[in-house]
Design a protein around this motif. Structure first.
Motif, mmCIF file in Angstrom:
data_model
loop_
_atom_site.group_PDB
_atom_site.id
_atom_site.type_symbol
_atom_site.label_atom_id
_atom_site.label_comp_id
_atom_site.label_asym_id
_atom_site.label_seq_id
_atom_site.Cartn_x
_atom_site.Cartn_y
_atom_site.Cartn_z
ATOM 1 N N SER A 128 -10.151 -11.838 -26.131
ATOM 2 C CA SER A 128 -11.652 -12.533 -25.821
ATOM 3 C C SER A 128 -12.131 -13.588 -27.246
ATOM 4 O O SER A 128 -12.707 -14.171 -27.018
ATOM 5 C CB SER A 128 -12.273 -11.336 -25.863
ATOM 6 N N ARG A 129 -11.500 -12.772 -28.367
ATOM 7 C CA ARG A 129 -11.464 -13.828 -29.475
ATOM 8 C C ARG A 129 -10.863 -14.888 -29.673
ATOM 9 O O ARG A 129 -10.769 -16.357 -30.230
ATOM 10 C CB ARG A 129 -10.741 -13.131 -30.873
ATOM 11 N N VAL A 130 -9.589 -15.477 -28.739
ATOM 12 C CA VAL A 130 -8.474 -16.870 -29.225
ATOM 13 C C VAL A 130 -9.743 -17.602 -27.792
ATOM 14 O O VAL A 130 -9.530 -19.324 -27.490
ATOM 15 C CB VAL A 130 -7.164 -16.395 -28.895
ATOM 16 N N LEU A 131 -9.183 -17.163 -26.552
ATOM 17 C CA LEU A 131 -9.788 -18.099 -25.225
ATOM 18 C C LEU A 131 -10.686 -17.928 -24.995
ATOM 19 O O LEU A 131 -11.466 -18.681 -23.795
ATOM 20 C CB LEU A 131 -8.686 -17.410 -24.597
ATOM 21 N N GLY A 132 -12.045 -17.267 -25.617
ATOM 22 C CA GLY A 132 -13.389 -16.800 -24.758
ATOM 23 C C GLY A 132 -13.643 -15.570 -24.302
ATOM 24 O O GLY A 132 -12.717 -15.339 -23.925
ATOM 25 N N ILE A 133 -15.321 -15.314 -23.716
ATOM 26 C CA ILE A 133 -15.134 -14.342 -23.400
ATOM 27 C C ILE A 133 -14.912 -13.615 -22.019
ATOM 28 O O ILE A 133 -14.576 -13.401 -21.701
ATOM 29 C CB ILE A 133 -16.748 -13.759 -23.771
ATOM 30 N N ALA A 138 -12.334 -15.303 -20.421
ATOM 31 C CA ALA A 138 -10.982 -15.161 -20.742
ATOM 32 C C ALA A 138 -10.779 -13.335 -20.788
ATOM 33 O O ALA A 138 -10.116 -12.869 -19.822
ATOM 34 C CB ALA A 138 -10.018 -15.653 -21.621
ATOM 35 N N THR A 159 0.281 -15.462 -22.403
ATOM 36 C CA THR A 159 -0.748 -14.257 -22.889
ATOM 37 C C THR A 159 -0.141 -13.174 -23.233
ATOM 38 O O THR A 159 0.967 -13.009 -23.153
ATOM 39 C CB THR A 159 -1.015 -13.814 -21.152
ATOM 40 N N ASP A 199 -17.693 -19.342 -29.060
ATOM 41 C CA ASP A 199 -17.406 -18.259 -27.963
ATOM 42 C C ASP A 199 -16.024 -19.824 -27.990
ATOM 43 O O ASP A 199 -16.364 -21.280 -27.611
ATOM 44 C CB ASP A 199 -17.631 -18.497 -26.272
ATOM 45 N N PRO A 200 -14.803 -19.769 -28.125
ATOM 46 C CA PRO A 200 -14.039 -20.756 -27.726
ATOM 47 C C PRO A 200 -14.206 -21.478 -27.083
ATOM 48 O O PRO A 200 -13.236 -22.930 -26.819
ATOM 49 C CB PRO A 200 -12.636 -19.920 -28.073
ATOM 50 N N LEU A 256 -6.677 -17.639 -18.139
ATOM 51 C CA LEU A 256 -7.632 -16.912 -18.028
ATOM 52 C C LEU A 256 -8.931 -17.844 -18.152
ATOM 53 O O LEU A 256 -10.039 -17.095 -17.796
ATOM 54 C CB LEU A 256 -6.886 -15.637 -19.259
ATOM 55 N N LEU A 263 0.756 -19.781 -29.076
ATOM 56 C CA LEU A 263 0.022 -20.526 -28.318
ATOM 57 C C LEU A 263 0.491 -21.774 -29.033
ATOM 58 O O LEU A 263 0.072 -23.025 -28.602
ATOM 59 C CB LEU A 263 -1.400 -20.714 -28.429
#
Lengths: 94, 396
Positions: free
Chosen positions: B285-290, B292, B277, A61-62, A28, B266
């Protein structure tokens, strides 16, 4: 008529991973890079925009944690788009 | 034989090379053609064996067509997107009510799900994860099932009942036989794990029971709190994962769950961290970024709509997803989300809580620049969209 499959996202990503070795990312997450300061102006001119008109990416952001981006940097995002193939998107760090 | 094989392998790569060379040769003609169309053009050129002159013509023709279908400046693309999703959405609402009596229609998909995503709700009602496994586990059903059992969140209260005796200041924890059996747990392991959770008092074990004798000076309230703490203790698994099921998908075993906890899952070494997923877009969005999160929004919306056999052009969904993620975190189309970011007080007042917004903006002395659509409709001026935007008159 055009038709879209949801797997479009998957197949394009798989193809890309095939031809060169890269750091593996979650499927993603697109590729994020910091735009060098010299190129910023050129990009803003191309978009007819100023920095505060760009979409935002948070400093926490991660996806950009490893890049060590500072507020005000522009992040180039290489999206895999089902309609355009590869598309570039820009966000400003805040 | 091997020689022949080598030859046939070489051929396509050579073809690829000439294609690449052609692409580079015409690179300056590309203009703003997107990659997908660019690649398709050369595929056609290769198939039809076009000469360079013809390729040049083809590119120019494609460019002309492409520029014609681009969105015009000042076109109200957002309104078109909203209507394109809104109209079939209404149909879907009616159909959902019609199906309300039928069993097979789940509530987790349909207009409620679309609403949930677009409103940017922080809690997904039917959260579920798709866990892909690593190479070792994905073809081994027994191991996959063992792992699926292992990640289910089990608390003491799920497998045991408690009796408190406030006079003697004791508590009796008894395991419930059936519940342990249906979860395939080991009785002794569970008992020892419960025992670890007990911090105060002496513990005696009597067959399947644990009897806790609390110190005499402990107040009743403290005993109660202590017992509740023990009952809520997580004995195994990942918090938030309620149920798991192992299914087969494209020749590998995949775990589907009820409940979600992406970050913790994960981190486990048994999963494939690149494909696992969840359907909770906020969590992604919290774990993988905006970014994603944006893609998750598009995929979830698209999935929900196609499941209900509704055709909405993907571009509308892309635009909506871009708008929701504009501020670096997902904000819904509600008055506390993207509507709050609107500069114009009239636009905010027209959406929800009219009086409050008008009152607040009057209090703060806000200005109304009359740039948007709603504001101009309210005061009766031409809307600055399409031809309304242009203030020049053409010279013949």
């Amino acid at each position: 008529m055009l038709s879209y499959k949801c797997d479009d996202f998957f197949s394009l990503e798989a193809e890309k991973a095939g031809d060169r070795v890269e750091e593996r990312r979650h499927f993603l997450v697109p590729k994020h890079t910091i735009v060098p300061k010299e190129k910023e102006e050129e990009i803003l001119k191309k978009l007819h925009a100023t920095k505060d008109m760009l979409p935002i990416i948070l400093r926490s952001d991660p996806a950009i944690k490893k890049l060590k981006a500072k507020p005000g940097d522009i992040i180039e995002i290489e999206r895999v788009s089902p309609t355009a193939g590869k598309s570039l998107y820009y966000r400003v760090v805040r | 034989m091997p020689r022949k094989n080598a030859e046939s392998k070489e051929k396509p790569s050579e073809k690829k090379k000439t294609k690449q060379a052609l692409k580079e040769k015409f690179a300056e003609l590309r203009g703003n053609l997107p990659e997908k169309i660019w690649n398709e053009l050369f595929e056609v050129a290769e198939r039809e064996k076009l000469s360079e002159e013809e390729i040049k013509k083809l590119i120019e023709e494609a460019k002309k067509e492409y520029e014609q279908v681009l969105v015009e400046p000042c076109e109200a693309a957002g309104i078109v997107a909203a209507q394109s999703l809104g109209e079939p959405g209404t149909q879907l609402t009616l159909r959902t009510k019609h199906y309300a009596g039928a069993l097979e229609v789940s509530v987790g998909s349909g207009i409620q799900r679309v609403e949930e995503i677009v409103d940017g709700r922080s809690k997904t009602k039917y959260a579920s994860m798709t866990i892909y496994l690593n190479d070792e586990l994905k073809h081994n059903k027994r191991k996959a099932e063992a792992f699926a059992r292992d990640i289910v969140d089990v608390r003491t209260e799920d497998i045991a009942r408690v009796k408190e005796d406030f006079k003697k200041k004791t508590a009796e924890i008894e395991l419930i036989e059936e519940r342990i059996a249906e979860r395939n747990l080991d009785k002794e392991v569970m008992l020892s794990k419960i025992r670890e959770a007990i911090k105060k008092g002496e513990v005696h074990k009597r067959r399947d029971k644990l009897i806790i004798q609390f110190p005499k000076e402990l107040s009743l309230l403290k005993i109660r709190n202590e017992v509740l703490k023990i009952m809520r203790k997580r004995l195994q698994g990942i918090s938030g994962i309620e149920k798991t099921i192992v299914t087969e998908e494209n020749g590998e075993y995949v775990i589907k769950t009820l409940g979600t906890n992406l970050k913790a899952v994960l981190k486990r070494k048994e999963v494939d961290p690149y494909r696992t997923t969840t359907n909770d877009v906020m969590e992604i969005s919290r774990v993988l970024g905006i970014e994603a999160g944006r893609r998750a929004i598009v995929e979830e919306l698209h999935k929900t709509l196609t499941e209900n056999r509704i055709k909405v052009d993907l571009r509308h969904l892309l635009l909506i997803a871009d708008l929701l993620t504009f501020t670096g975190e997902i904000r819904g189309t509600v008055r506390t989300g993207i509507m709050r970011l609107k500069q114009s007080p009239f636009a905010r007042a027209a959406f929800e809580e009219t009086v409050k917004h008008l009152f607040d903006s009057a209090l703060h002395g806000e200005r109304e620049p009359l740039q948007g659509v709603v504001e101009n409709l309210i005061v009766g001026l031409p809307v600055k969209v399409g031809t309304g935007r242009v203030e020049l008159i053409m010279k013949e």
